[in-house]
Scaffold this motif. Structure first.
Motif, short mmCIF file in Angstrom:
data_model
loop_
_atom_site.label_atom_id
_atom_site.label_comp_id
_atom_site.label_asym_id
_atom_site.label_seq_id
_atom_site.Cartn_x
_atom_site.Cartn_y
_atom_site.Cartn_z
N GLY A 13 -65.95 -55.49 -72.08
CA GLY A 13 -66.26 -55.66 -70.67
C GLY A 13 -65.12 -55.47 -69.72
N ASP A 14 -63.88 -55.54 -70.21
CA ASP A 14 -62.72 -55.29 -69.36
C ASP A 14 -62.51 -53.79 -69.21
N ALA A 49 -63.83 -53.66 -58.77
CA ALA A 49 -65.27 -53.74 -58.50
C ALA A 49 -65.99 -52.61 -59.23
N ASP A 50 -67.05 -52.99 -59.95
CA ASP A 50 -67.89 -52.02 -60.64
C ASP A 50 -69.33 -52.39 -60.32
N GLY A 51 -69.83 -51.82 -59.22
CA GLY A 51 -71.14 -52.22 -58.74
C GLY A 51 -71.10 -53.66 -58.25
N ALA A 52 -71.98 -54.48 -58.79
CA ALA A 52 -72.05 -55.87 -58.36
C ALA A 52 -71.10 -56.77 -59.13
N ARG A 53 -70.46 -56.26 -60.17
CA ARG A 53 -69.57 -57.09 -60.98
C ARG A 53 -68.12 -56.70 -60.75
N ARG A 54 -67.23 -57.59 -61.15
CA ARG A 54 -65.80 -57.30 -61.09
C ARG A 54 -65.25 -57.30 -62.51
N ARG A 55 -64.50 -56.27 -62.83
CA ARG A 55 -63.96 -56.13 -64.18
C ARG A 55 -62.45 -56.38 -64.17
N LEU A 324 -58.46 -46.62 -61.08
CA LEU A 324 -59.63 -47.37 -61.55
C LEU A 324 -60.35 -48.04 -60.39
N ALA A 325 -59.60 -48.49 -59.40
CA ALA A 325 -60.21 -49.16 -58.25
C ALA A 325 -60.95 -48.19 -57.33
N THR A 326 -60.52 -46.94 -57.29
CA THR A 326 -61.12 -45.96 -56.36
C THR A 326 -62.06 -44.98 -57.04
N PRO A 330 -65.62 -46.65 -62.60
CA PRO A 330 -64.38 -46.91 -63.35
C PRO A 330 -64.57 -46.95 -64.86
N THR A 331 -65.79 -46.95 -65.33
CA THR A 331 -66.02 -46.90 -66.78
C THR A 331 -66.11 -45.47 -67.29
#
Length: 403
Positions: A13-14, A49-55, A324-326, A330-331
């Protein structure tokens, strides 16, 4: 594994950044800056931020053992076993390209530094019109080195005759290339280059080079030699009556290790390129840390002098976190690679801009000139002596010829 989503994700998940570092082997000292920065920033990188979650961002390190074959293997492990979204690396004229080539083959974004861009691009088979698809780099060019060195040669007088102490490997071949880099730039400024041909590292005897330079009346010698080979050259030059007024070297002198080597070159008037120092007006994009504060923290924690690659190592992680942030996703590795390609970011190494480089895969770093001189606090310290490309960096000494 090809492009797209990371397979075999061991990061649970990270978002993982892979780092290939020479912890052991002959390049171990070159891995020290990146190891230090990973230890300093690893637990403090901001979540993405990855959609509604934060990784959470996490760094997974692998030891290249200073071996290109091992570097390729551990890069594949990072991609396939650990599921990293991108790989960072630095240092090593054979190890760095091995990591970048493995990433290009695997479809994994790679970010690297401390290698002239012409060697990175042309040495790996790309061109300006046919760039790499996955691998990105920030550094300086061989032509930039030539400009900085020529400016220092010209402090002695215009149109110098310069002996070239270059090896027979990739670095030497590119330095003497008539189209890319050092030779056309230096010759274009009116200097005559005397090149007896390459030598094999590690050198056992450089007397033929010494004699050629002496017989041709070379007052200056330029080099990309290892510390040991440069010390051998200096010793044989003294024995055989060659007294260059200035030696410029673009390789080992970025790493002020080994007081014995520095002492062996005492009085040689050795100058080098400078791409980062505590005097550079740069700050981290992550937390605003200044170049001076980073250098001081390194010295306090390690008990060793600051290193030029320290700022570039810090910038590696800044750009990785920014990409990764932009990234739109990011996956997704393609999305992360595209984010690097459109990055323009002020960092600890200056503003890095992949939208305006000599190729789409390269961001440039300006160079200034430095010289190893008698120090106030140490036997030898790096003094900043020219700053044409970066006048906002204050000079702290005049260039001093050997005689």
């Amino acid at each position: 594994m090809g492009a797209g989503k990371a397979a075999g994700d061991a990061c649970t998940g990270d978002l993982c950044i892979g780092a290939v570092v020479p912890h052991t082997g002959r390049l171990a000292a070159l891995g020290d800056p990146l190891s230090y920065v990973i230890g300093r920033l690893g637990s403090r990188l901001p979540a993405v931020a990855d959609g509604a979650r934060r990784r959470r961002l996490r760094i997974v390190c692998r030891d290249s053992r200073s071996d290109p074959a091992v570097a390729r293997r551990v890069t594949r492990e990072l991609a396939e076993r650990d599921g990293v979204r991108l790989v960072v690396t630095m240092a090593g004229t054979k190890v760095l390209p091995a990591v970048a080539d493995a990433c290009e083959e695997l479809g994994v974004p790679c970010l690297s530094t401390t290698f002239p861009w012409q060697a990175y691009v042309y040495g790996r088979g790309a061109t300006r019109k046919r760039p790499f698809g996955w691998t990105y780099h920030f550094a300086w060019g061989l032509d930039d080195i030539a400009d900085v060195f020529a400016e220092m040669w010209e402090r002695i007088g215009p149109g110098r005759k310069v002996g070239c102490l270059w090896n027979d490997d990739l670095q030497g071949r590119l330095l003497r290339d008539g189209d890319h880099g050092f030779v056309p730039t230096a010759a274009g400024r009116g200097h005559t280059l005397v090149d007896p041909g390459g030598y094999r590292e590690a050198a056992g005897d450089l007397s033929a080079h010494v004699d050629r330079f002496r017989d041709r009346g070379c007052e200056i010698v330029t080099s990309a030699a290892t510390a040991e080979d440069l010390a051998l050259f200096h010793r044989q030059a003294r024995e055989r009556g060659l007294r260059p007024r200035l030696v410029t070297c673009s390789r080992w002198l970025a790493y002020p290790r080994g007081g014995g080597i520095a002492s062996a070159l005492g009085g040689a008037g050795v100058a080098t390129l400078v791409y980062w120092s505590p005097r550079h007006p740069y700050r981290s994009s992550l937390d605003g840390t200044s170049a001076r504060a980073l250098a001081d923290a390194y010295e306090q924690q390690t008990g060793r002098p600051w290193l030029q690659p320290l700022g570039l190592a810090h910038a590696l992680l800044e750009v990785a976190a920014h990409a990764l942030a932009t990234a739109e996703d990011p996956t997704d590795r393609r999305s992360v690679a595209d984010a690097i390609g459109r990055t323009r970011l002020p960092t600890m190494a200056g503003t890095l801009d992949w939208t305006n480089g000599p190729t789409p895969n390269v961001a440039l770093i300006p160079l200034i000139g430095g010289q190893w001189q008698q120090g106030r606090n140490r036997p030898h310290e790096l003094a900043l002596v020219t700053h044409t490309r970066l006048p906002q960096v204050p000079l702290d000494a005049d260039l001093t010829p050997a005689y």
